[in-house]
Design an enzyme around this catalytic site. Structure first.
Site, short mmCIF file in Angstrom:
data_model
loop_
_atom_site.label_atom_id
_atom_site.label_comp_id
_atom_site.label_asym_id
_atom_site.label_seq_id
_atom_site.Cartn_x
_atom_site.Cartn_y
_atom_site.Cartn_z
N ARG A 162 -10.80 32.46 -10.20
CA ARG A 162 -11.47 33.19 -10.88
C ARG A 162 -12.26 34.68 -9.53
O ARG A 162 -13.34 35.04 -10.09
CB ARG A 162 -12.63 33.04 -11.80
N GLU A 193 -19.10 33.96 -14.50
CA GLU A 193 -17.43 34.95 -14.57
C GLU A 193 -17.16 36.41 -15.45
O GLU A 193 -16.56 36.92 -14.06
CB GLU A 193 -16.33 33.76 -15.08
N SER A 217 -14.71 32.85 -21.18
CA SER A 217 -15.08 31.48 -20.65
C SER A 217 -16.50 32.61 -20.03
O SER A 217 -15.58 33.90 -19.21
CB SER A 217 -14.41 31.18 -19.77
N1 EPU Z 1 -16.04 20.73 -23.24
C1 EPU Z 1 -17.02 20.24 -23.73
N2 EPU Z 1 -17.84 21.17 -24.50
C2 EPU Z 1 -16.92 22.36 -24.84
C3 EPU Z 1 -16.34 22.36 -23.88
C4 EPU Z 1 -15.78 22.16 -22.98
O1 EPU Z 1 -17.70 19.41 -23.36
O2 EPU Z 1 -17.78 22.79 -25.71
C5 EPU Z 1 -15.42 19.91 -21.72
C6 EPU Z 1 -14.75 19.36 -21.83
O3 EPU Z 1 -14.57 18.31 -21.09
C7 EPU Z 1 -12.79 20.22 -21.81
C8 EPU Z 1 -12.96 20.99 -21.16
O4 EPU Z 1 -14.60 21.08 -20.68
O5 EPU Z 1 -11.51 18.41 -21.74
C9 EPU Z 1 -12.32 21.88 -20.69
O6 EPU Z 1 -12.11 21.96 -21.59
P1 EPU Z 1 -11.11 23.84 -21.41
O7 EPU Z 1 -9.99 22.70 -21.19
O8 EPU Z 1 -11.09 24.59 -22.88
O9 EPU Z 1 -11.39 25.25 -20.29
P2 EPU Z 1 -12.36 25.80 -19.88
O10 EPU Z 1 -12.42 24.60 -18.46
O11 EPU Z 1 -12.90 25.52 -20.85
C10 EPU Z 1 -10.71 26.78 -18.57
C11 EPU Z 1 -10.85 28.76 -18.48
C12 EPU Z 1 -9.85 29.51 -19.83
C13 EPU Z 1 -9.01 28.62 -20.01
C14 EPU Z 1 -9.01 27.05 -19.84
C15 EPU Z 1 -8.04 26.67 -19.90
C16 EPU Z 1 -12.58 28.95 -16.68
C17 EPU Z 1 -13.44 29.46 -16.59
N3 EPU Z 1 -11.90 28.82 -17.58
O12 EPU Z 1 -11.61 26.78 -19.78
O13 EPU Z 1 -10.18 31.03 -19.11
O14 EPU Z 1 -8.18 29.41 -21.06
O15 EPU Z 1 -9.57 26.62 -18.94
O16 EPU Z 1 -6.81 26.37 -19.37
O17 EPU Z 1 -12.04 28.85 -15.42
C18 EPU Z 1 -10.97 32.41 -19.61
O18 EPU Z 1 -11.52 33.12 -18.21
O19 EPU Z 1 -11.88 33.57 -20.01
C19 EPU Z 1 -10.53 31.21 -20.57
C20 EPU Z 1 -10.92 30.88 -21.43
#
Ligand code: EPU
Length: 331
Positions: A155, A327, A231
């Site tokens: 990012r 971010e 995010s």
């Molecule tokens: N999780 C929780 N509680 C929550 C949300 C997430 O426990 O309320 C934990 C879970 O363990 C889950 C893990 O977080 O397995 C990862 O969650 P998720 O797969 O939704 O991905 P993320 O890390 O929250 C990142 C990107 C997203 C992208 C997704 C999918 C960043 C900052 N965000 O989110 O990007 O869509 O992966 O690849 O890297 C964005 O940049 O705006 C965005 C949405």
């Protein structure tokens, strides 16, 4: 004064004195002598406005989607900086050009995509990025950046650091694969699961795009219905040793290996553990299904969201000793 409410997906009612829509290279070159230190906005889906702006605001409306080069395995596509990113993904998928299907339904415009090296479901734009052309807002000269010159990171890019605010991105150029040469990325999360449940044995890039649209629509709030910027924080990357120490205190803490000696912790998990998921304060709250997404339920000004996110940083830091970093660009 002109309201920026239609131009930021948090729908905050901050104002600017001058607003210009830039449709072409000529437009921006004609304007440069008359504007100083302008603020460029793409889709407004990754910014938190915290005040009114005296600087002129430029909205990138440079359009165009075309194939400008090819070899036996791939093509180079040229996308206008003002094109909607998801429309560009759908155009690529319809034309059976592979490489960005995992980036379906990411809000924003093409010109903003390299700035934060957009990424989702195991793919980042840097994986397909060839180059971009841009206008230097200080000098009016045309500049080119290839993949390594963009200094992409998680990012992150040179446009968020040394060159912040300096360039107006006219076009981005991506290398996409031709049919027979696609390399599907189904590793992440539920992508393979959804495709399997549909009994698809040899998925196409269109199947992958549809699966990702489905995942995003069930997990992430639509900014047109509930104003948000996706995010809000980056997932923190911490040294392995610090992670091991945290694990002895908090046994369930999840992580992904980021690089040798570094672990990436899901910020959503940390925020949820600290009790913020679904908690609304002064019209601002973390979404009930995904704690990493801060939603604007009824705040008018960015300071209200600023107060909320800073409280989250303090609370996570107190419990876990990890300092979350936004971010979203704070303006
Ligand atoms: N999780 C929780 N509680 C929550 C949300 C997430 O426990 O309320 C934990 C879970 O363990 C889950 C893990 O977080 O397995 C990862 O969650 P998720 O797969 O939704 O991905 P993320 O890390 O929250 C990142 C990107 C997203 C992208 C997704 C999918 C960043 C900052 N965000 O989110 O990007 O869509 O992966 O690849 O890297 C964005 O940049 O705006 C965005 C949405």
């Amino acid at each position: 004064m002109i309201s920026l409410k239609p131009y930021n997906t948090f729908r905050l009612d901050h104002y600017c004195e001058e607003l210009h829509f830039i449709h072409s290279e000529r437009n921006i070159l004609d304007l440069i002598p008359f504007v100083s230190a302008p603020l460029v906005i793409g889709g407004g889906s990754n910014i938190l406005l915290t005040k009114d702006h005296t600087a002129p605001v430029l909205i990138n409306e440079v359009k165009g989607k075309e194939i400008v080069g090819h070899d036996d395995e791939s093509v180079i596509v040229k996308l206008g900086g003002g094109e909607n990113w998801h429309d560009a993904v759908l155009w690529a998928v319809e034309n059976d050009l592979g490489g960005i299907e995992n980036l379906s339904l990411i809000p924003g415009k093409c010109g903003a995509a390299p700035i934060q090296n957009i990424g989702a479901y195991g793919v980042e734009i840097k994986d397909v990025f060839e180059r971009l052309d841009a206008i230097d807002l200080d000098t009016g000269s045309k500049c080119y950046f290839n993949n390594s010159e963009c200094q992409f990171g998680y990012r992150n890019s040179v446009f968020k650091n040394a060159q912040k605010g300096r360039y107006f991105i006219l076009h981005i150029y991506l290398r996409l694969t031709l049919p027979q040469h696609h390399s599907l990325n189904l590793e992440y999360g539920k992508v393979a699961e959804i495709i399997g449940a549909k009994k698809i044995t040899s998925p196409t890039i269109s199947d992958v795009s549809e699966a990702i649209i489905e995942i995003r629509q069930t997990k992430l709030p639509d900014p047109d219905l509930i104003p948000n910027c996706g995010s809000f924080f980056k997932n923190p990357i911490i040294p392995q040793k610090q992670y091991e120490r945290l694990k002895t205190k908090h046994a369930g803490i999840p992580s992904y290996n980021y690089a040798e000696g570094w672990e990436k912790i899901p910020a959503g998990w940390l925020i949820e553990q600290c009790g913020w998921k679904g908690k609304i304060k002064n019209g601002v709250g973390c979404h009930k299904d995904h704690a990493l997404v801060i939603c604007n339920y009824e705040a008018q000004y960015g300071r209200q969201i600023e107060r909320y996110y800073k409280d989250i940083i303090n609370s996570v830091s107190k419990v876990y000793g990890v300092v979350l970093e936004p971010e979203v660009n704070i303006l």
